[in-house]
Design a protein around this motif. Structure first.
Motif, mmCIF file in Angstrom:
data_model
loop_
_atom_site.group_PDB
_atom_site.id
_atom_site.type_symbol
_atom_site.label_atom_id
_atom_site.label_comp_id
_atom_site.label_asym_id
_atom_site.label_seq_id
_atom_site.Cartn_x
_atom_site.Cartn_y
_atom_site.Cartn_z
ATOM 1 N N GLN A 189 0.787 -1.377 0.432
ATOM 2 C CA GLN A 189 -0.679 -0.281 0.142
ATOM 3 C C GLN A 189 0.660 0.844 -0.336
ATOM 4 O O GLN A 189 2.019 0.893 0.696
ATOM 5 C CB GLN A 189 -0.826 -0.292 1.544
ATOM 6 N N GLU A 191 0.496 3.442 1.490
ATOM 7 C CA GLU A 191 0.818 4.520 2.905
ATOM 8 C C GLU A 191 1.840 3.998 3.588
ATOM 9 O O GLU A 191 2.667 4.588 4.685
ATOM 10 C CB GLU A 191 -0.269 4.400 3.928
ATOM 11 N N GLU A 192 2.137 2.330 3.501
ATOM 12 C CA GLU A 192 2.770 1.327 3.817
ATOM 13 C C GLU A 192 4.674 2.697 3.286
ATOM 14 O O GLU A 192 5.573 2.829 3.806
ATOM 15 C CB GLU A 192 3.157 0.321 3.326
ATOM 16 N N CYS A 194 5.082 5.086 2.634
ATOM 17 C CA CYS A 194 5.317 5.624 3.008
ATOM 18 C C CYS A 194 5.397 6.224 4.283
ATOM 19 O O CYS A 194 6.319 7.294 4.381
ATOM 20 C CB CYS A 194 3.840 7.071 2.754
ATOM 21 N N GLU A 195 5.307 5.635 5.383
ATOM 22 C CA GLU A 195 5.441 5.546 6.441
ATOM 23 C C GLU A 195 6.761 4.916 6.646
ATOM 24 O O GLU A 195 7.836 5.216 7.504
ATOM 25 C CB GLU A 195 4.386 5.163 7.116
ATOM 26 N N VAL A 201 1.132 11.277 5.219
ATOM 27 C CA VAL A 201 0.534 10.321 4.773
ATOM 28 C C VAL A 201 -0.137 11.776 4.760
ATOM 29 O O VAL A 201 -0.841 11.612 6.394
ATOM 30 C CB VAL A 201 0.200 9.129 5.484
ATOM 31 N N LYS A 202 -1.248 12.128 4.034
ATOM 32 C CA LYS A 202 -2.550 13.172 4.155
ATOM 33 C C LYS A 202 -3.571 13.464 3.136
ATOM 34 O O LYS A 202 -2.556 13.330 2.036
ATOM 35 C CB LYS A 202 -1.899 14.510 4.518
ATOM 36 N N ARG A 204 -5.212 10.674 2.714
ATOM 37 C CA ARG A 204 -5.718 9.160 1.197
ATOM 38 C C ARG A 204 -6.412 9.669 0.271
ATOM 39 O O ARG A 204 -7.277 9.098 1.290
ATOM 40 C CB ARG A 204 -5.294 8.467 2.057
ATOM 41 N N ASP A 210 -2.913 11.905 -3.344
ATOM 42 C CA ASP A 210 -1.928 10.419 -3.253
ATOM 43 C C ASP A 210 -0.585 10.285 -4.261
ATOM 44 O O ASP A 210 0.667 10.068 -4.508
ATOM 45 C CB ASP A 210 -2.562 9.633 -4.172
ATOM 46 N N MET A 213 2.467 11.962 -2.981
ATOM 47 C CA MET A 213 3.280 11.140 -2.414
ATOM 48 C C MET A 213 3.975 10.876 -3.058
ATOM 49 O O MET A 213 4.668 9.598 -2.587
ATOM 50 C CB MET A 213 2.075 10.664 -0.538
#
Length: 247
Positions: A189, A191-192, A194-195, A201-202, A204, A210, A213
Motif C-alpha cells: 500500500q 501509505e505503508e 510512505c511511512e 501520509v495526508k 489518502r 496520492d 506522496m
C-alpha cells in the motif's frame, strides 16, 4: 412464434438498435480532441526515455480515484490528480486536479474512502474533456504511478473509448524501484511505503494528495536504485524478473 409475438419482438429489437445508435452519437467525442490525442501518441519518443538518466527524466506522477477496479465491467474514473517532477524536484505549483462527471449513485464505501460526493461529481466536466486537459498537461513526459496496473487499465480503456486511440505513453511503476532497492521488504500500500520512508501520509485516497506522496516516493527510490548502479529505465527493466518487465 405467432404473428403478434413476431411484431412485438421486432419492435423491441428496433428499439434497442435505435437506443444504441443514439447512445453512440451522444457519446461521440469532439473531432478536435480526437485529432489532438492521436497526434500526441504519434509524437511520443519511447526510446529516449529508456536511456536517459533516471534523475534527469521529466515525469508526471499521477493517480486516479475510481468506482472500482474493472473499467471493462463499467467502473469509471472519478478524479485525476497529477504533479510534475523535474530533475529530482517535485513541482507542487505545477499540479493538475479535476473531478470527472459521474451521474450515478456512489456506494457508501467509495464515499467514505475518497470523500467524494455525488453532487460535486454531477457538476464536473465530462471524461473526454478532463482527459484532453490531462494529456495537454503531461504532453510527452513519462508517467509514474504507484502499482500502476490500476491507472494503466483505466487510461487505456478510456483513451480507446473516448478517442479510439491506443494509449502509448510509458507508465513506470514505483513498486518496480522499491522491489529492486529493498527486495526484502513486503510493502504494498502507498501509505505503508510512505511511512517506511518518513513521508507524511495526508488526505489518502484523494487523487492529487496520492500523486504528491507518490512523487516523493519516486525521488527517494530513484536515488536508491542509482546507488545500486542502475542509472536508466533500460537498466531498471533489465534487472526486473521477466514476468514484471513492460512489454
Amino acid at each position: 412464434m405467432g404473428f403478434e409475438q413476431m411484431i412485438q419482438f421486432m419492435r423491441q429489437v428496433q428499439g434497442k438498435v435505435n437506443t444504441g445508435l443514439m447512445t453512440s452519437l451522444q457519446t461521440q467525442s469532439n473531432p478536435q480532441h480526437v485529432a489532438f490525442v492521436k497526434q500526441l501518441q504519434k509524437e511520443l519518443s519511447v526510446k529516449d526515455s529508456l536511456t536517459k538518466p533516471l534523475n534527469e527524466l521529466k515525469v508526471v506522477v499521477f493517480d486516479f480515484e475510481t468506482t472500482g477496479f474493472h473499467p471493462e465491467q463499467g467502473d469509471e474514473i472519478l478524479s485525476i490528480g497529477a504533479v510534475k517532477v523535474k530533475e529530482g524536484k517535485v513541482l507542487l505549483d505545477e499540479s493538475f486536479y479535476s473531478l470527472v462527471r459521474y451521474d450515478q449513485k456512489l456506494t457508501d464505501e467509495i464515499k467514505m474512502l475518497t470523500g467524494l460526493q455525488e453532487e460535486e461529481l454531477q457538476q464536473a466536466p465530462m471524461l473526454s474533456n478532463v482527459l484532453v486537459q490531462f494529456f495537454k498537461y503531461m504532453q510527452s513526459d513519462i508517467l509514474v504511478a504507484h502499482h500502476a496496473t490500476h491507472e494503466r487499465k483505466f487510461i487505456q480503456h478510456a483513451s480507446w473509448r473516448e478517442f479510439r486511440s491506443r494509449f502509448q505513453h510509458r507508465i513506470v511503476d514505483t513498486s518496480f524501484l522499491i522491489r529492486l532497492a529493498e527486495p526484502h521488504l513486503n510493502l504494498i500500500q502507498l501509505e505503508e511505503c510512505c511511512e517506511h520512508c518518513g513521508i507524511e501520509v495526508k488526505d489518502r485516497h484523494h487523487a492529487l494528495s496520492d500523486a504528491k506522496m507518490t512523487a516523493k516516493l519516486w525521488n527517494i527510490y530513484v536515488e536508491k536504485v542509482q546507488k545500486l548502479g542502475l542509472r536508466t529505465l533500460e537498466e531498471v527493466y533489465s534487472h526486473l524478473p521477466l514476468i514484471d518487465r513492460p512489454q
